[in-house]
Design an enzyme around this catalytic site. Structure first.
Site, PDB file in Angstrom:
ATOM      1  N   LYS A  10       0.842  -1.206   0.000  1.00 20.35           N
ATOM      2  CA  LYS A  10       0.000   0.000   0.000  1.00 20.35           C
ATOM      3  C   LYS A  10       0.872   1.248   0.000  1.00 20.35           C
ATOM      4  CE  LYS A  10       0.828   1.328   4.459  1.00 20.35           C
ATOM      5  NZ  LYS A  10       1.650   2.465   4.807  1.00 20.35           N
ATOM      6  N   ASP A 137      -2.606  -1.516  10.133  1.00 13.61           N
ATOM      7  CA  ASP A 137      -2.661  -1.532   8.666  1.00 13.61           C
ATOM      8  C   ASP A 137      -3.129  -2.877   8.104  1.00 13.61           C
ATOM      9  OD1 ASP A 137      -1.680   1.028   8.677  1.00 13.61           O
ATOM     10  OD2 ASP A 137       0.314   0.504   7.912  1.00 13.61           O
TER      11      ASP A 137
HETATM   12  O1  C5P Z   1      -0.684  -1.043  14.765  1.00 12.74           O
HETATM   13  P1  C5P Z   1       0.751  -1.322  14.542  1.00 12.74           P
HETATM   14  O2  C5P Z   1       1.254  -2.449  15.427  1.00 12.74           O
HETATM   15  O3  C5P Z   1       1.120  -1.546  13.126  1.00 12.74           O
HETATM   16  O4  C5P Z   1       1.514  -0.030  15.000  1.00 12.74           O
HETATM   17  C1  C5P Z   1       2.919  -0.017  15.143  1.00 12.74           C
HETATM   18  C2  C5P Z   1       3.318   1.194  15.971  1.00 12.74           C
HETATM   19  O5  C5P Z   1       3.084   2.389  15.215  1.00 12.74           O
HETATM   20  C3  C5P Z   1       2.534   1.389  17.249  1.00 12.74           C
HETATM   21  O6  C5P Z   1       3.112   0.689  18.302  1.00 12.74           O
HETATM   22  C4  C5P Z   1       2.627   2.887  17.455  1.00 12.74           C
HETATM   23  O7  C5P Z   1       3.887   3.241  17.987  1.00 12.74           O
HETATM   24  C5  C5P Z   1       2.594   3.428  16.035  1.00 12.74           C
HETATM   25  N1  C5P Z   1       1.239   3.817  15.597  1.00 12.74           N
HETATM   26  C6  C5P Z   1       0.655   4.948  16.123  1.00 12.74           C
HETATM   27  N2  C5P Z   1      -0.595   5.325  15.702  1.00 12.74           N
HETATM   28  C7  C5P Z   1      -1.260   4.601  14.793  1.00 12.74           C
HETATM   29  C8  C5P Z   1      -0.688   3.434  14.227  1.00 12.74           C
HETATM   30  C9  C5P Z   1       0.570   3.065  14.655  1.00 12.74           C
HETATM   31  O8  C5P Z   1       1.250   5.634  16.952  1.00 12.74           O
HETATM   32  N3  C5P Z   1      -2.469   4.997  14.408  1.00 12.74           N
END
Ligand code: C5P
Length: 297
Positions: A10, A137
């Site tokens: 993406k 994501d």
């Molecule tokens: O959701 P995911 O595990 O992919 O997110 C990885 C990291 O990215 C989270 O631990 C956070 O630090 C950051 N993040 C965030 N806000 C979001 C998505 C991700 O701060 N909306």
């Protein structure tokens, strides 16, 4: 018997980031567009959960339980009272830690592959719920096409697209950690009033119309200053693509992959060749969007 699932990368054509929430995540208005760079995940019955990976970047892919493909198999198995006895092979073409949701793609693909292999009969809603548990994501990797992600990015609203967009992606040496880029965003935003993230009407209209020039004028990534702060060399890559005729250039998600919107396929090839010749990136690839979400082959 085995099941293979193909899953797209993406690019975020709008990534509007709000202030940090009490849970550490950030509210987003995240317009996802699936692009035609793909990983394939093959699930085959095995004595125990095992991950293997092939492709040019395979050495950088974790093969332990931290891999989102492994976590997807474990979550699905736990929900249905099964043991995750499966070998998951990832044929990797999406850059690793590149800001193109490669890890998320493998999580969604593994989930769909195990679901088909085990015949769980899980509903689409259940699969999306597991995806959201895997990462912000991951639901989009399952759905593909174009979608607005709100909340931390996991609440999806499908978006119409009126045509094909042509892209060039420049891959950088080494990855960037998404949490580190969000931390840098917080550091740069300290003491400022961070607006509530909202989808841009102009951008949604450009997507719906399939209008590349209008989309170029509306691309925005609030994480770009943070990614550039951590990786200043990316500015030279962005300049090289713009100099080669890109309609617009931006960092893809949390980076360090950079994305260039091209007017047509010929222009995309020319930009890719110029980027490679510029020496400001590791490799450059052309791709189109939208692309379908995770699909059983
Ligand atoms: O959701 P995911 O595990 O992919 O997110 C990885 C990291 O990215 C989270 O631990 C956070 O630090 C950051 N993040 C965030 N806000 C979001 C998505 C991700 O701060 N909306």
């Amino acid at each position: 018997m085995s099941v293979t699932v193909r899953v797209p990368a993406k690019v975020n054509v709008q990534l509007a980031v709000g202030a940090a929430r009490p849970d550490g995540f950030h509210d987003l208005a995240n317009v996802f567009l699936a692009v035609s760079l793909h990983d394939e995940v093959t699930a085959t019955p095995a004595d125990e959960l095992r991950i293997t990976c092939s492709g040019p970047d395979a050495a950088q892919v974790p093969l332990d339980r931290t891999n989102l493909a492994a976590r997807a198999a474990e979550l699905l198995a736990a929900r249905y009272g099964l043991e995750p006895r499966v070998h998951l092979h990832i044929a990797k073409d999406i850059p690793v830690a590149g800001g193109m949701a490669g890890g998320s793609a493998d999580g969604a693909a593994a989930l769909l592959a195990c679901d088909a292999l085990w015949g769980t009969g899980a509903s689409r809603a259940e699969l999306l719920e597991i995806c959201a548990e895997l990462g912000s994501d991951v639901p989009f990797s399952l759905v593909g096409g174009a979608a607005l992600g709100t909340g931390r990015g996991e609440v999806l609203t499908p978006l119409p697209t009126g045509g094909t967009f042509h892209w060039v992606f420049a891959m950088a040496d080494g990855g960037l950690s998404t949490p580190a880029v969000f931390r840098e965003f917080d550091r740069l935003a300290a003491g400022t009033d961070v607006p509530v993230p909202e989808a841009s009407e102009a951008l949604l209209a450009a997507l719906a119309a399939g209008d590349g020039a209008a989309l170029a004028g509306a691309l925005v990534n609030d994480l770009q200053p943070a990614a550039l702060s951590l990786r200043p060399q990316l500015a030279a890559t962005l300049d090289a693509g713009l100099g080669a005729g890109a309609l617009a250039a931006l960092v893809s998600g949390s980076g360090p992959t950079t994305a260039f919107l091209a007017a047509d396929p010929e222009s995309a090839e020319k930009i890719a060749a110029s980027l490679l010749a510029s020496g400001t990136c590791r490799t450059a690839r052309t791709a189109t969007s939208p692309a379908p979400g995770a699909t059983v082959l």
